[in-house]
Motif scaffolding. Structure first.
Motif, short mmCIF file in Angstrom:
data_model
loop_
_atom_site.label_atom_id
_atom_site.label_comp_id
_atom_site.label_asym_id
_atom_site.label_seq_id
_atom_site.Cartn_x
_atom_site.Cartn_y
_atom_site.Cartn_z
N VAL A 117 0.78 -1.23 0.03
CA VAL A 117 -0.18 0.08 -0.14
C VAL A 117 0.89 1.45 0.06
CG1 VAL A 117 -1.74 1.23 1.37
CG2 VAL A 117 -1.87 -1.33 1.30
N VAL A 118 0.74 2.09 -1.01
CA VAL A 118 1.47 3.47 -0.96
C VAL A 118 0.54 4.61 -1.10
CG1 VAL A 118 3.11 4.72 -2.37
CG2 VAL A 118 3.01 2.36 -2.52
N ASP A 119 0.73 5.21 0.09
CA ASP A 119 -0.08 6.68 0.25
C ASP A 119 0.41 7.77 -0.53
OD1 ASP A 119 -1.50 8.92 1.20
OD2 ASP A 119 -1.95 8.06 3.01
N LEU A 120 -0.37 8.11 -1.66
CA LEU A 120 0.14 9.00 -2.75
C LEU A 120 -0.34 10.61 -2.42
CD1 LEU A 120 -0.15 7.03 -5.94
CD2 LEU A 120 1.91 7.33 -4.59
N THR A 121 -1.07 10.68 -1.35
CA THR A 121 -1.74 12.00 -0.99
C THR A 121 -1.11 12.99 -1.18
OG1 THR A 121 -3.40 10.63 0.47
CG2 THR A 121 -3.58 12.96 0.55
N ALA A 122 0.13 13.05 -0.77
CA ALA A 122 1.32 14.11 -0.89
C ALA A 122 1.53 14.81 -2.33
CB ALA A 122 2.28 13.91 0.01
N ASP A 123 1.48 13.78 -3.13
CA ASP A 123 1.60 14.04 -4.50
C ASP A 123 0.11 14.41 -5.32
OD1 ASP A 123 4.36 13.84 -4.33
OD2 ASP A 123 4.08 11.58 -4.35
N VAL A 124 -0.67 14.59 -4.64
CA VAL A 124 -2.13 14.81 -5.51
C VAL A 124 -2.27 16.07 -6.14
CG1 VAL A 124 -4.53 15.34 -5.17
CG2 VAL A 124 -3.52 13.00 -3.99
N THR A 125 -1.47 17.09 -5.77
CA THR A 125 -1.40 18.41 -6.50
C THR A 125 -0.53 18.15 -7.74
OG1 THR A 125 0.31 18.96 -5.20
CG2 THR A 125 -2.10 19.55 -4.55
N ASP A 126 0.11 17.07 -7.80
CA ASP A 126 1.07 17.03 -9.15
C ASP A 126 0.60 15.64 -9.62
OD1 ASP A 126 2.83 17.16 -11.21
OD2 ASP A 126 4.46 17.47 -10.04
N PRO A 127 -0.65 15.67 -10.41
CA PRO A 127 -0.85 14.42 -11.25
C PRO A 127 0.15 13.71 -12.09
CG PRO A 127 -2.17 16.05 -11.85
CD PRO A 127 -1.46 16.76 -10.95
N VAL A 128 1.04 14.62 -12.63
CA VAL A 128 1.93 14.17 -13.86
C VAL A 128 3.15 13.34 -12.92
CG1 VAL A 128 3.65 14.79 -15.18
CG2 VAL A 128 1.57 16.08 -15.32
N GLU A 129 3.53 14.05 -11.74
CA GLU A 129 4.73 13.26 -11.14
C GLU A 129 3.99 12.02 -10.23
OE1 GLU A 129 8.00 12.49 -9.68
OE2 GLU A 129 7.64 14.29 -10.89
N LEU A 130 2.75 12.20 -9.91
CA LEU A 130 2.09 11.06 -9.34
C LEU A 130 2.26 9.83 -10.12
CD1 LEU A 130 -1.18 11.29 -7.16
CD2 LEU A 130 -0.78 9.41 -8.77
N LEU A 131 1.64 10.23 -11.56
CA LEU A 131 1.51 8.89 -12.43
C LEU A 131 2.92 8.38 -12.89
CD1 LEU A 131 -1.17 10.39 -14.88
CD2 LEU A 131 -1.36 8.35 -13.27
N MET A 132 4.07 9.35 -12.87
CA MET A 132 5.36 9.01 -13.15
C MET A 132 5.94 7.83 -12.06
SD MET A 132 6.10 9.87 -16.28
CE MET A 132 7.76 9.44 -16.40
N ARG A 133 5.38 8.03 -10.78
CA ARG A 133 5.65 7.26 -9.56
C ARG A 133 5.01 5.84 -9.72
NH1 ARG A 133 5.27 10.05 -3.99
NH2 ARG A 133 5.80 7.70 -3.75
N VAL A 134 3.77 5.70 -10.20
CA VAL A 134 2.98 4.77 -10.05
C VAL A 134 3.60 3.37 -10.62
CG1 VAL A 134 1.00 3.55 -10.85
CG2 VAL A 134 0.73 5.83 -9.81
N GLN A 135 3.70 2.34 -10.01
CA GLN A 135 4.25 1.04 -10.65
C GLN A 135 3.26 0.05 -10.76
OE1 GLN A 135 7.67 0.88 -11.40
NE2 GLN A 135 7.79 2.81 -10.39
N LEU A 136 2.85 -0.18 -12.09
CA LEU A 136 1.83 -0.96 -12.47
C LEU A 136 2.23 -2.40 -12.52
CD1 LEU A 136 0.29 0.81 -15.65
CD2 LEU A 136 -0.66 0.84 -13.34
N GLY A 137 1.30 -3.27 -12.28
CA GLY A 137 1.67 -4.67 -12.06
C GLY A 137 1.66 -5.22 -10.90
#
Length: 414
Positions: free
Chosen positions: A294-314
């Motif tokens: 589980v990864v809490d991404l709330t701190a990056d919500v204001t920058d969805p580009v950076e958030l998506l670049m951090r997401v690890q699919l799979g």
């Protein structure tokens, strides 16, 4: 050899009798003779749809349609099912050596389709190339990334393949992520915010309350009744605002997003939705991504580009662990919505998940299970587990971001 006239050249009248042993000379069409007919566009379209076997009925393709057919063959020629049915005539490109002509590359093919097809067709071809046939060169070749038009299809492909990219490729790929996210934000932000907060319109309201008195509009409408001697305006018709803004008490919206590969579209729209909702009065938004961790991404919500670049699919899927984490974030159960966005193919303990959802519901939280959160809202999910969650009180469905905002607004308006 005899001096009989030679065979007629297609599109030309037969020549006169030639000399013995000489080749026939094509004749110039006589004045008024019919010119070769242009290819029938309707027949050409059917030929492109049905493939080479239809050519015996439709006739040969003209130059432009032949170029389109070659581009289609490059992509769909690798489809084994179509090949068995004889729909395509060109074998898929190979990687073998040899002295034959050079193979068409993904870069060449992309340039051809952008030149030959309308935008809607281009998007479909790019989607099939990446998602159906796994042609990763489209998003791992720097030459392509420099020239390709950003689209939702390519964004999904970037998120699936960014772990293969070096720093230069990641920089180029970010351009696609930024462009598509910007388009989504521009389209979704007004819709989501209006659904949740309402608007204050300038049209006359039906309920005339003193707090809704529109001073400026009233003065403008009654200036003709100004009394200079008394220095006052006689108001014949007052104007009022129509207020539809909802008063929001503090609520929590906890978005739990399954980051398995099949949920990539929902991951994108969850990130953008969270960014749109961030900072709204009366609403506290959390964004949590999960697989077996589980990864809490709330701190990056204001920058969805950076958030998506951090997401690890799979990876695997442990929904129960994510729901347990969400339960620990709940401040006021009766003012909390937990939205679980997943295909519900649970890799962890299904019974633990059902118990966790039941506990949230019993303490007063609203649990929303979304099998898809994207513009198509076309879900593929474990219906058996979804039914079990529904029986313990979860609301199950598939939604667009706008539908989610409306659902949340209905709960906030209670």
């Amino acid at each position: 050899m005899s001096g009989a006239s030679g065979a007629a050249v297609p599109g030309a009248a037969a020549s006169g009798t030639g000399a013995s042993g000489s080749a026939p000379v094509p004749a110039v069409p006589a004045a008024g003779a019919p010119t070769p007919a242009a290819p029938d566009q309707a027949l050409e379209r059917w030929r492109l749809v049905l493939g080479a076997p239809a050519e015996q009925w439709t006739g040969p393709l003209g130059p432009a349609a032949a170029a389109q057919d070659a581009a289609l063959d490059w992509l769909y020629g690798r489809d084994e099912d179509l090949a068995r049915r004889g729909v395509r005539r060109t074998p898929p490109p190979t990687r073998e050596g040899g002295d034959g002509p050079s193979q068409l590359t993904a870069v060449d093919w992309l340039e051809d389709v952008h030149r030959l097809f309308p935008r809607e067709t281009i998007e479909r071809l790019e989607r099939d190339a990446v998602e159906r046939y796994g042609i990763e060169e489209i998003v791992t070749d720097p030459t392509v990334l420099e020239r390709v038009e950003p689209s939702a299809t390519l964004l999904r492909a970037v998120l699936r393949t960014k772990h293969l990219m070096d720093e230069r490729l990641l920089t180029l790929a970010r351009r696609i992520v930024e462009a598509v996210v910007r388009q989504l934000l521009e389209r979704l932000r007004p819709e989501l915010r209006q659904a949740l907060t309402g608007t204050r319109s300038a049209r006359p309201g039906t309920r005339r309350l003193a707090r809704d008195f529109d001073f400026r509009r009233t003065v403008r409408a009654n200036l003709g009744r100004y009394q200079p001697a008394e220095r006052r305006i006689l108001i014949e018709r007052p104007h009022f605002h129509s207020r539809t803004r909802r008063h929001l008490e503090q609520w929590q919206l906890i978005l739990l997003v399954d980051q398995s590969g099949s949920m990539v579209g929902s991951v994108i729209h969850s990130a953008v939705t969270a960014a749109c909702l961030w900072g709204l009065p009366g609403l506290k938004t959390h964004l949590i991504a999960f697989d077996t961790a589980v990864v809490d991404l709330t701190a990056d919500v204001t920058d969805p580009v950076e958030l998506l670049m951090r997401v690890q699919l799979g990876g695997g899927t442990d929904i129960a662990r994510a729901v347990d984490y969400a339960a620990g974030l709940v401040e006021n159960p009766r003012r909390t919505i937990v939205a679980v966005i997943s295909d519900f193919y649970e890799g962890g303990d299904r019974y633990r998940l059902v118990r966790a959802v039941r506990a949230l519901v019993e303490q007063g939280s609203t649990v929303l299970g979304l099998a898809a959160l994207d513009e198509e809202a076309a879900p593929a999910y474990d219906r058996d587990l979804a039914a079990q969650l529904a029986r313990v009180g979860a609301h199950m469905g598939a939604m667009t971001p706008g539908m989610l905002a409306t659902f949340v607004a209905e709960r906030l308006g209670r």
